[in-house]
Write an enzyme that holds these catalytic residues in place. Structure first.
Site, PDB file in Angstrom:
ATOM      1  N   SER A  85      73.200  16.668 -53.907  1.00 11.59           N
ATOM      2  CA  SER A  85      72.584  17.384 -55.025  1.00 11.59           C
ATOM      3  C   SER A  85      71.627  18.472 -54.567  1.00 11.59           C
ATOM      4  O   SER A  85      71.030  19.162 -55.394  1.00 11.59           O
ATOM      5  CB  SER A  85      71.785  16.422 -55.902  1.00 11.59           C
ATOM      6  OG  SER A  85      72.598  15.362 -56.332  1.00 11.59           O
ATOM      7  N   THR A 187      68.077  16.520 -58.035  1.00 11.70           N
ATOM      8  CA  THR A 187      67.083  17.511 -57.579  1.00 11.70           C
ATOM      9  C   THR A 187      65.836  16.862 -56.978  1.00 11.70           C
ATOM     10  O   THR A 187      65.320  15.897 -57.533  1.00 11.70           O
ATOM     11  CB  THR A 187      66.586  18.301 -58.819  1.00 11.70           C
ATOM     12  OG1 THR A 187      67.698  18.852 -59.466  1.00 11.70           O
ATOM     13  CG2 THR A 187      65.579  19.357 -58.449  1.00 11.70           C
ATOM     14  N   THR A 205      67.449  22.447 -55.292  1.00 16.25           N
ATOM     15  CA  THR A 205      68.648  21.773 -55.804  1.00 16.25           C
ATOM     16  C   THR A 205      69.897  22.627 -55.589  1.00 16.25           C
ATOM     17  O   THR A 205      69.810  23.850 -55.469  1.00 16.25           O
ATOM     18  CB  THR A 205      68.493  21.509 -57.320  1.00 16.25           C
ATOM     19  OG1 THR A 205      69.579  20.714 -57.783  1.00 16.25           O
ATOM     20  CG2 THR A 205      68.466  22.790 -58.129  1.00 16.25           C
ATOM     21  N   ARG A 215      75.646  30.023 -62.972  1.00 17.95           N
ATOM     22  CA  ARG A 215      74.694  29.150 -63.666  1.00 17.95           C
ATOM     23  C   ARG A 215      73.426  28.932 -62.817  1.00 17.95           C
ATOM     24  O   ARG A 215      73.490  28.635 -61.641  1.00 17.95           O
ATOM     25  CB  ARG A 215      75.362  27.816 -63.970  1.00 17.95           C
ATOM     26  CG  ARG A 215      74.502  26.844 -64.780  1.00 17.95           C
ATOM     27  CD  ARG A 215      73.794  25.843 -63.914  1.00 17.95           C
ATOM     28  NE  ARG A 215      73.119  24.803 -64.692  1.00 17.95           N
ATOM     29  CZ  ARG A 215      72.243  23.946 -64.188  1.00 17.95           C
ATOM     30  NH1 ARG A 215      71.953  23.982 -62.908  1.00 17.95           N
ATOM     31  NH2 ARG A 215      71.668  23.046 -64.937  1.00 17.95           N
ATOM     32  N   VAL A 216      72.279  29.054 -63.469  1.00 18.28           N
ATOM     33  CA  VAL A 216      70.999  28.744 -62.839  1.00 18.28           C
ATOM     34  C   VAL A 216      70.321  27.673 -63.693  1.00 18.28           C
ATOM     35  O   VAL A 216      70.345  27.759 -64.923  1.00 18.28           O
ATOM     36  CB  VAL A 216      70.106  30.002 -62.742  1.00 18.28           C
ATOM     37  CG1 VAL A 216      68.699  29.652 -62.279  1.00 18.28           C
ATOM     38  CG2 VAL A 216      70.738  31.027 -61.791  1.00 18.28           C
ATOM     39  N   THR A 238      63.488  16.735 -63.000  1.00 14.16           N
ATOM     40  CA  THR A 238      64.812  16.521 -62.427  1.00 14.16           C
ATOM     41  C   THR A 238      65.771  16.179 -63.562  1.00 14.16           C
ATOM     42  O   THR A 238      65.345  15.781 -64.635  1.00 14.16           O
ATOM     43  CB  THR A 238      64.781  15.378 -61.384  1.00 14.16           C
ATOM     44  OG1 THR A 238      66.078  15.221 -60.817  1.00 14.16           O
ATOM     45  CG2 THR A 238      64.358  14.069 -61.993  1.00 14.16           C
ATOM     46  N   GLY A 239      67.040  16.365 -63.323  1.00 15.53           N
ATOM     47  CA  GLY A 239      68.024  16.051 -64.359  1.00 15.53           C
ATOM     48  C   GLY A 239      68.624  17.313 -64.952  1.00 15.53           C
ATOM     49  O   GLY A 239      68.699  18.353 -64.296  1.00 15.53           O
TER      50      GLY A 239
END
Ligand code: GLY
Length: 327
Positions: A85, A187, A205, A215-216, A238-239
């Protein structure tokens, strides 16, 4: 009651009503992170089970700043091919490219970030260079790569055989379905308080596996994936980055703390903002935060989120309370 006491009372009243409204028919239990480690500094804290990152950060803290510590810590999973990740070995996007997001923020409010960076193993260090060596705060894509190479970073392939194999298997169905708590190491957000009681943070990450090209996520965006205010504290996320970006949870947590919320209350409220407005049921977001004294708070949508904290008392893995309870 002093100014802080009044602010705290005001905050408690408004938070109580907002949590009650947000909870709907589901009871909200109190948010308590309960590490054996008490509030203190120096301290290093990171999302997930990142003991090795904390160890590296702790070592850097012995004769360095909080900024040195979080950079050293974040570089550990970035270089670990088994951590899929973050950094080298991270899952690629749908086209098979590993693209990385990272940021750092220091105790003076300085911030640097890179987004959509390819071929560089240590985006956190590039983010620090952006902060220290450029008049800007964020570089993206080709420009970020060019800057990194100009700064002497080695350009290399970050797609490991294992990540490539998984991606090829994924391509058979190409079903896009973000996984909750990916192998307990999503992350990494890492924060440190140094001997001078100064706070810094970093977040790094490879983003969502099989994301669309370009994508960011939240991790490199100040106030979303990370926020530090040396007067108050710091928070990191995170997530599912899209949920964090829509609610700017890290900034929110620090601002709620400034208004008198405890660290735990602030983390819970940041999660509740997501619960209130977003379709969260199959998605995970977790926050961890610290205040200036080293008090810790954390909260997540789904069960399974953990954080790692290191002080002179040692390193501990702490389970985080969540909005959705375990079966
Ligand atoms: N939280 C990392 C990401 O969504 O990219």
């Amino acid at each position: 009651m002093g100014r802080k006491g009044n602010r705290r009372k005001f905050f408690k009243q408004s938070l109580k009503s907002s949590l009650w409204l947000a909870a709907g028919t589901t009871a909200v239990s109190s948010c308590k992170a309960t590490p054996n480690i008490q509030a203190q500094y120096p301290m290093v804290i990171s999302t997930w089970d990142n003991a090795k990152a904390n160890e590296a950060a702790w070592k850097a803290l012995s004769d360095g700043t909080a900024l040195d510590a979080v950079e050293a810590g974040a570089r550990v999973p970035e270089a670990d091919p088994k951590d899929m990740s973050v950094g080298y070995g991270g899952r690629p996007d749908r086209d098979g490219h590993v693209t990385l997001d990272a940021c750092v923020m220091d105790h003076l409010g300085n911030y640097g970030a890179v987004t959509y960076l390819k071929n560089i193993m240590h985006p956190v260090s590039v983010a620090r260079r952006v902060m220290e060596e450029t008049p800007h705060v964020m570089l993206s894509g080709e420009g970020a790569l060019q800057f990194a190479v100009d700064q002497g970073f080695k350009s290399q392939n970050l797609l490991t055989e294992e990540a490539k194999k998984e991606w090829e298997e994924w391509k058979v169905t190409s079903k896009y379905e973000p996984k909750i708590n990916i192998e307990l190491h999503d992350t990494i957000g890492i924060m440190a308080i140094d001997h001078d009681q100064n706070i810094s943070g970093a977040c790094t990450t490879s983003g969502l596996g099989y994301k669309m090209a370009g994508r960011v996520g939240d991790s490199p965006v100040v106030g979303a994936g990370l926020f530090v205010d040396n007067e108050v504290g710091a928070a990191t996320a995170t997530g599912m980055g899209e949920l964090v970006l829509k609610t700017l949870g890290s900034f929110l947590i620090v601002e709620l703390m400034r208004q008198g919320a405890t660290v735990s209350e602030a983390c819970e409220e940041a999660v509740m903002r997501i619960i209130n407005k977003q379709d969260y049921k199959k998605l995970q977001v977790g926050f961890i935060a610290i205040d200036k004294q080293g008090q810790i708070g954390a909260y997540s949508i789904q069960p399974g989120f953990v954080y790692t904290v290191t002080t002179v008392s040692g390193t501990e893995l702490v389970k985080v309370n969540s909005y959705i309870k375990s079966e």
